[in-house]
Scaffold this active site. Sequence first.
Site, short mmCIF file in Angstrom:
data_model
loop_
_atom_site.label_atom_id
_atom_site.label_comp_id
_atom_site.label_asym_id
_atom_site.label_seq_id
_atom_site.Cartn_x
_atom_site.Cartn_y
_atom_site.Cartn_z
CB SER A 14 -0.89 -0.01 1.25
OG SER A 14 -0.08 -0.15 2.41
CB CYS A 187 1.41 -4.26 10.24
SG CYS A 187 1.41 -2.62 9.50
N1 DGL Z 1 1.05 -2.08 4.48
C1 DGL Z 1 -0.01 -2.16 5.45
C2 DGL Z 1 -0.04 -3.55 6.08
O1 DGL Z 1 0.94 -4.26 6.11
C3 DGL Z 1 0.13 -1.09 6.51
C4 DGL Z 1 -0.17 0.32 6.02
C5 DGL Z 1 -1.58 0.47 5.50
O2 DGL Z 1 -2.54 0.49 6.31
O3 DGL Z 1 -1.75 0.53 4.30
O4 DGL Z 1 -1.06 -3.96 6.54
#
Ligand code: DGL
Length: 273
Positions: A14, A187
Amino acid sequence: MSDVKNNPIGIFDSGIGGLTVVKRMFQFLPNENTVYFGDTARVPYGSKSNSTVIEYSLQDGKFLIDKNVKIIVVACNTASSVALDELSDKFNVPIIGMIEPGAKLALSKTVSGRIGVIGTNATVNNKAYSKELKKLNPKVEVFEKSCPLFVPLAEEGWLNHKATLLIAEEYLHELKEHNIDTLILGCTHYPILAEIIHKVMGPEIHLIDSGTAASIIVKDYLIENDLLSDENKNPVHNFYVSDVPSKFKEVAELFLGTEVENLTKIDLEELIH
Ligand code: DGL
């Protein structure tokens, strides 16, 4: 004719957070070419609905397919939680998410069978890790907790800040009371905060970095399918983002551990077409 094995590994997230996963890929697969896409214009995914995350993930995946990747790594845990089936149905390359590798690594480490999971609201609400852990071993007990403020704290570089410690204590005390012995960092951003999480949870806790777990799985897959690159020198790494936010360079370096070269900003229209 070019050989598929020398095509790049595609990785999307993201935003910038997925660079923690890229860092691990570089360690485990140093000879591979890579293409990274970070959807910095539409981050965060963790507070969006499943249908929106699926829609964005399919666009991110298509962008990588157009770059001729041999495999797609979904570095974003939120996207891995909700969009993996849709990505696998749509694209004809293997799709590796964070959930199964992270769950397997956690199961290999736990002794008590009491496992914690922390992630974004979307990842925790979807219970993706719980479902996977229980599927692999119905006897384990899983405790999940969303820690949304860890994302901005990591991006702010507040790795050892007293505010981060307070927030970590607030988020994690429940998990501590559950006597878990293993904690999945579900995450992209959380490995950056590993030290402070260790401080709160105690030195004996096993912290599971899903990026490490996924890199091992990707490496095994490439070996088993004779897809490891045989061009052993100077791999090429290309980074694409849909926006270049302020402090991008600083944050990207913090997450990747080195400078991000070959960075291209693409227009969202290019993604959506
Ligand atoms: N990349 C997202 C995850 O690993 C974290 C950042 C977002 O909320 O987009 O869940």
